[in-house]
Design a protein around this motif. Structure first.
Motif, PDB file in Angstrom:
ATOM      1  N   TRP A 141      27.994   9.599  -5.697  1.00 32.81           N
ATOM      2  CA  TRP A 141      26.544   9.334  -5.743  1.00 32.81           C
ATOM      3  C   TRP A 141      25.844   8.841  -4.668  1.00 32.81           C
ATOM      4  O   TRP A 141      26.415   7.983  -3.808  1.00 32.81           O
ATOM      5  N   ARG A 142      24.703   9.264  -4.555  1.00 30.46           N
ATOM      6  CA  ARG A 142      23.889   8.764  -3.119  1.00 30.46           C
ATOM      7  C   ARG A 142      22.504   8.259  -3.532  1.00 30.46           C
ATOM      8  O   ARG A 142      21.860   9.028  -4.261  1.00 30.46           O
ATOM      9  N   ILE A 143      22.288   7.141  -3.321  1.00 28.50           N
ATOM     10  CA  ILE A 143      20.914   6.390  -3.761  1.00 28.50           C
ATOM     11  C   ILE A 143      19.891   6.908  -2.996  1.00 28.50           C
ATOM     12  O   ILE A 143      19.879   6.973  -1.918  1.00 28.50           O
ATOM     13  N   VAL A 144      18.772   7.275  -3.617  1.00 24.82           N
ATOM     14  CA  VAL A 144      17.478   7.734  -2.805  1.00 24.82           C
ATOM     15  C   VAL A 144      16.483   6.911  -3.328  1.00 24.82           C
ATOM     16  O   VAL A 144      15.837   6.969  -4.539  1.00 24.82           O
ATOM     17  N   PRO A 145      16.124   5.760  -2.543  1.00 24.69           N
ATOM     18  CA  PRO A 145      15.391   4.690  -2.865  1.00 24.69           C
ATOM     19  C   PRO A 145      13.681   5.481  -3.303  1.00 24.69           C
ATOM     20  O   PRO A 145      13.491   6.460  -2.368  1.00 24.69           O
ATOM     21  N   ILE A 146      12.918   5.058  -4.199  1.00 21.70           N
ATOM     22  CA  ILE A 146      11.583   5.631  -4.345  1.00 21.70           C
ATOM     23  C   ILE A 146      10.737   5.363  -3.157  1.00 21.70           C
ATOM     24  O   ILE A 146      10.708   4.006  -2.524  1.00 21.70           O
ATOM     25  N   GLN A 147       9.984   6.465  -2.717  1.00 15.18           N
ATOM     26  CA  GLN A 147       9.343   6.219  -1.762  1.00 15.18           C
ATOM     27  C   GLN A 147       7.919   5.431  -1.751  1.00 15.18           C
ATOM     28  O   GLN A 147       6.910   6.140  -2.196  1.00 15.18           O
ATOM     29  N   THR A 148       8.149   4.064  -1.799  1.00 17.64           N
ATOM     30  CA  THR A 148       6.843   3.346  -2.021  1.00 17.64           C
ATOM     31  C   THR A 148       5.973   3.224  -0.933  1.00 17.64           C
ATOM     32  O   THR A 148       4.947   2.882  -1.240  1.00 17.64           O
ATOM     33  N   GLY A 149       6.317   3.978   0.169  1.00 11.97           N
ATOM     34  CA  GLY A 149       5.410   3.949   1.327  1.00 11.97           C
ATOM     35  C   GLY A 149       4.183   5.046   0.972  1.00 11.97           C
ATOM     36  O   GLY A 149       3.066   4.791   1.533  1.00 11.97           O
ATOM     37  N   GLN A 150       4.571   5.897   0.184  1.00 10.44           N
ATOM     38  CA  GLN A 150       3.784   7.314  -0.096  1.00 10.44           C
ATOM     39  C   GLN A 150       2.855   6.617  -1.038  1.00 10.44           C
ATOM     40  O   GLN A 150       1.825   7.035  -1.284  1.00 10.44           O
ATOM     41  N   ILE A 151       3.401   6.150  -2.353  1.00 10.00           N
ATOM     42  CA  ILE A 151       2.754   5.813  -3.439  1.00 10.00           C
ATOM     43  C   ILE A 151       3.183   4.247  -3.687  1.00 10.00           C
ATOM     44  O   ILE A 151       4.383   4.005  -3.948  1.00 10.00           O
ATOM     45  N   THR A 152       2.170   3.376  -3.685  1.00 12.47           N
ATOM     46  CA  THR A 152       2.539   2.104  -3.605  1.00 12.47           C
ATOM     47  C   THR A 152       3.068   1.411  -5.109  1.00 12.47           C
ATOM     48  O   THR A 152       2.801   2.062  -5.957  1.00 12.47           O
ATOM     49  N   VAL A 153       3.942   0.235  -4.982  1.00 13.63           N
ATOM     50  CA  VAL A 153       4.191  -0.207  -6.034  1.00 13.63           C
ATOM     51  C   VAL A 153       2.904  -0.940  -6.650  1.00 13.63           C
ATOM     52  O   VAL A 153       2.204  -1.747  -6.013  1.00 13.63           O
ATOM     53  N   LEU A 154       2.929  -0.900  -8.061  1.00 14.42           N
ATOM     54  CA  LEU A 154       1.694  -1.734  -8.766  1.00 14.42           C
ATOM     55  C   LEU A 154       1.937  -3.194  -8.497  1.00 14.42           C
ATOM     56  O   LEU A 154       3.178  -3.557  -8.537  1.00 14.42           O
ATOM     57  N   ALA A 155       0.966  -4.017  -8.290  1.00 17.52           N
ATOM     58  CA  ALA A 155       1.085  -5.495  -7.771  1.00 17.52           C
ATOM     59  C   ALA A 155       1.877  -6.342  -8.946  1.00 17.52           C
ATOM     60  O   ALA A 155       2.358  -7.188  -8.460  1.00 17.52           O
ATOM     61  N   HIS A 156       1.644  -5.684 -10.153  1.00 12.92           N
ATOM     62  CA  HIS A 156       2.488  -6.713 -11.320  1.00 12.92           C
ATOM     63  C   HIS A 156       3.784  -6.210 -11.689  1.00 12.92           C
ATOM     64  O   HIS A 156       4.473  -7.119 -12.482  1.00 12.92           O
ATOM     65  N   TYR A 157       4.252  -5.447 -11.031  1.00 11.68           N
ATOM     66  CA  TYR A 157       5.637  -4.891 -11.198  1.00 11.68           C
ATOM     67  C   TYR A 157       6.693  -6.253 -10.665  1.00 11.68           C
ATOM     68  O   TYR A 157       6.128  -6.988  -9.980  1.00 11.68           O
ATOM     69  N   PRO A 158       7.770  -6.528 -11.507  1.00  7.31           N
ATOM     70  CA  PRO A 158       8.315  -7.672 -10.946  1.00  7.31           C
ATOM     71  C   PRO A 158       9.042  -7.330  -9.481  1.00  7.31           C
ATOM     72  O   PRO A 158       9.494  -6.127  -9.045  1.00  7.31           O
ATOM     73  N   THR A 159       8.986  -8.618  -9.014  1.00 15.56           N
ATOM     74  CA  THR A 159      10.000  -8.623  -7.479  1.00 15.56           C
ATOM     75  C   THR A 159      10.646  -9.561  -7.431  1.00 15.56           C
ATOM     76  O   THR A 159      10.791 -10.586  -8.177  1.00 15.56           O
ATOM     77  N   VAL A 160      11.532  -9.946  -6.507  1.00 13.33           N
ATOM     78  CA  VAL A 160      12.196 -11.022  -6.205  1.00 13.33           C
ATOM     79  C   VAL A 160      11.383 -12.072  -5.679  1.00 13.33           C
ATOM     80  O   VAL A 160      10.970 -11.859  -4.566  1.00 13.33           O
ATOM     81  N   PRO A 161      11.199 -13.133  -6.153  1.00 14.79           N
ATOM     82  CA  PRO A 161      10.287 -14.128  -5.902  1.00 14.79           C
ATOM     83  C   PRO A 161      10.935 -14.728  -4.396  1.00 14.79           C
ATOM     84  O   PRO A 161      11.866 -15.043  -4.089  1.00 14.79           O
ATOM     85  N   ALA A 162       9.876 -15.010  -3.529  1.00 11.83           N
ATOM     86  CA  ALA A 162      10.257 -15.465  -2.071  1.00 11.83           C
ATOM     87  C   ALA A 162      10.860 -16.903  -2.330  1.00 11.83           C
ATOM     88  O   ALA A 162      11.511 -17.086  -1.444  1.00 11.83           O
ATOM     89  N   ASP A 163      10.216 -17.705  -3.177  1.00 10.51           N
ATOM     90  CA  ASP A 163      10.503 -19.016  -3.347  1.00 10.51           C
ATOM     91  C   ASP A 163      10.822 -19.377  -4.693  1.00 10.51           C
ATOM     92  O   ASP A 163       9.792 -19.562  -5.512  1.00 10.51           O
ATOM     93  N   TYR A 164      11.945 -19.283  -5.387  1.00 13.30           N
ATOM     94  CA  TYR A 164      12.148 -19.528  -6.698  1.00 13.30           C
ATOM     95  C   TYR A 164      11.698 -20.930  -7.100  1.00 13.30           C
ATOM     96  O   TYR A 164      11.015 -21.216  -8.149  1.00 13.30           O
ATOM     97  N   ALA A 165      11.925 -22.072  -6.286  1.00  7.88           N
ATOM     98  CA  ALA A 165      11.292 -23.267  -6.515  1.00  7.88           C
ATOM     99  C   ALA A 165       9.906 -23.468  -6.687  1.00  7.88           C
ATOM    100  O   ALA A 165       9.533 -24.337  -7.253  1.00  7.88           O
ATOM    101  N   GLY A 166       9.150 -22.389  -6.207  1.00  2.00           N
ATOM    102  CA  GLY A 166       7.695 -22.453  -6.392  1.00  2.00           C
ATOM    103  C   GLY A 166       7.145 -21.728  -7.544  1.00  2.00           C
ATOM    104  O   GLY A 166       5.973 -21.833  -7.775  1.00  2.00           O
ATOM    105  N   ILE A 167       7.945 -21.606  -8.404  1.00  2.00           N
ATOM    106  CA  ILE A 167       7.578 -20.939  -9.717  1.00  2.00           C
ATOM    107  C   ILE A 167       7.771 -21.686 -10.963  1.00  2.00           C
ATOM    108  O   ILE A 167       8.658 -22.526 -10.907  1.00  2.00           O
ATOM    109  N   ASN A 168       6.859 -21.646 -11.778  1.00  2.00           N
ATOM    110  CA  ASN A 168       6.963 -22.570 -13.062  1.00  2.00           C
ATOM    111  C   ASN A 168       8.094 -22.189 -13.714  1.00  2.00           C
ATOM    112  O   ASN A 168       8.262 -21.077 -14.313  1.00  2.00           O
ATOM    113  N   GLN A 169       8.977 -22.853 -14.182  1.00  2.00           N
ATOM    114  CA  GLN A 169      10.220 -22.571 -14.931  1.00  2.00           C
ATOM    115  C   GLN A 169       9.736 -23.313 -16.297  1.00  2.00           C
ATOM    116  O   GLN A 169       9.453 -24.478 -16.527  1.00  2.00           O
ATOM    117  N   CYS A 170       9.561 -22.447 -17.455  1.00  2.00           N
ATOM    118  CA  CYS A 170       9.262 -22.679 -18.523  1.00  2.00           C
ATOM    119  C   CYS A 170      10.204 -22.811 -19.531  1.00  2.00           C
ATOM    120  O   CYS A 170      10.988 -21.976 -19.565  1.00  2.00           O
TER     121      CYS A 170
END
Length: 277
Positions: free
Chosen positions: A246-275
């Motif tokens: 199998w060979r991974i082909v990453p989705i070409q987000t440079g051509q069509i951008t990722v929607l801003a509300h999609y989940p990402t890895v937070p840059a600083d987990y400590a800065g996020i509210n843990q509820c």
């Protein structure tokens, strides 16, 4: 109020996180920074309960806005609807979808709301199911906080629709991975063949490889090396072993951008509210 002038709120709702982005509409639209809230599940409650409570806390000033929700694949169940030339009317399509869902999930279907992608008697479609209680709670919130509910869309459907035009080949493996879940869709000659939506119990790469191998066996035809179109923003370093077939082909987000509300890895987990809901 004209839709042109409504503020827009886009939300990603998952068992242990809520991502929310608000955009002010007008002559100069302005998008606010994404708000991410992490939360823990409530034992004995529906899997979506904690996240929905957190969303409700963030909607205090949502009056007169327009809200769209992308639902984690944790909350959704899917089946592929193979082509049926004799099925043409909306009523026949829904009956077919209900039959296929019941084949797989039995009486659990009775507590779900079903929706079907655009039906084509030649290519088939996809049926997605979400909990009826979840839908009712969101609609009740819309009334209470006076926002317009634009749409509720499954994560798989949202990402596939966004990047569909970039996918090429007679056989397409389209994979969406989020925290705790793998969703593998297989299309052959433009026809929806299967959808696998499963939890991740241990290692993401190992379980992805196993899921792909199982889908290849079930399809009855695997090339020496198959391409996998992968969207996994929460796992940016995910790789598969060399010479695994199998060979991974990453989705070409440079051509069509990722929607801003999609989940990402937070840059600083400590800065996020843990509820703790």
């Amino acid at each position: 109020m004209s839709r042109l002038w409504r503020d827009q709120i886009e939300v990603f709702l998952a068992p242990e996180r809520v991502d929310l982005v608000r955009s002010a509409r007008g002559l100069k639209p302005v998008q606010s920074a994404k708000v991410t809230v992490l939360c823990e599940r409530v034992q004995g409650a529906p899997i979506w309960e904690s996240a929905l409570r957190q969303l409700e806390e963030k909607l205090g000033d949502a009056a007169s806005t327009e809200l769209g929700i992308t639902l984690s694949n944790h909350f959704v169940r899917y089946v592929a609807l193979p082509p049926q030339a004799e099925i043409t009317s909306p009523e026949e399509v829904m009956s077919y979808a209900t039959f296929r869902m019941r084949e797989v999930y039995a009486e659990r279907v009775d507590s779900w709301i079903l929706s079907v992608s655009e039906w084509n008697p030649v290519n088939g479609a996809v049926c997605a199911a979400i909990p009826r209680e979840l839908m009712a709670r969101v609609e009740e919130m819309a009334v209470r906080y006076q926002f317009k509910l634009k749409e509720i869309e499954p994560y798989l459907a949202s990402t596939y629709d966004r990047w569909q035009k970039l996918l090429r080949g007679n056989k397409i493996y389209f994979v969406v991975i989020e925290t705790g879940r793998i969703c593998v869709a297989l299309l052959i000659n433009g026809i929806w063949y299967s959808i696998r939506n499963q939890r991740i119990l241990q290692n993401v790469a190992d379980e992805l490889l196993a899921a792909l191998d199982q889908e290849a066996v079930l399809s009855g035809n695997k090339e020496a090396v198959e391409l996998v179109h992968l969207f996994a923003p929460e796992h940016p370093d995910l790789t598969l072993p060399e010479n695994c077939g199998w060979r991974i082909v990453p989705i070409q987000t440079g051509q069509i951008t990722v929607l801003a509300h999609y989940p990402t890895v937070p840059a600083d987990y400590a800065g996020i509210n843990q509820c703790l809901a």
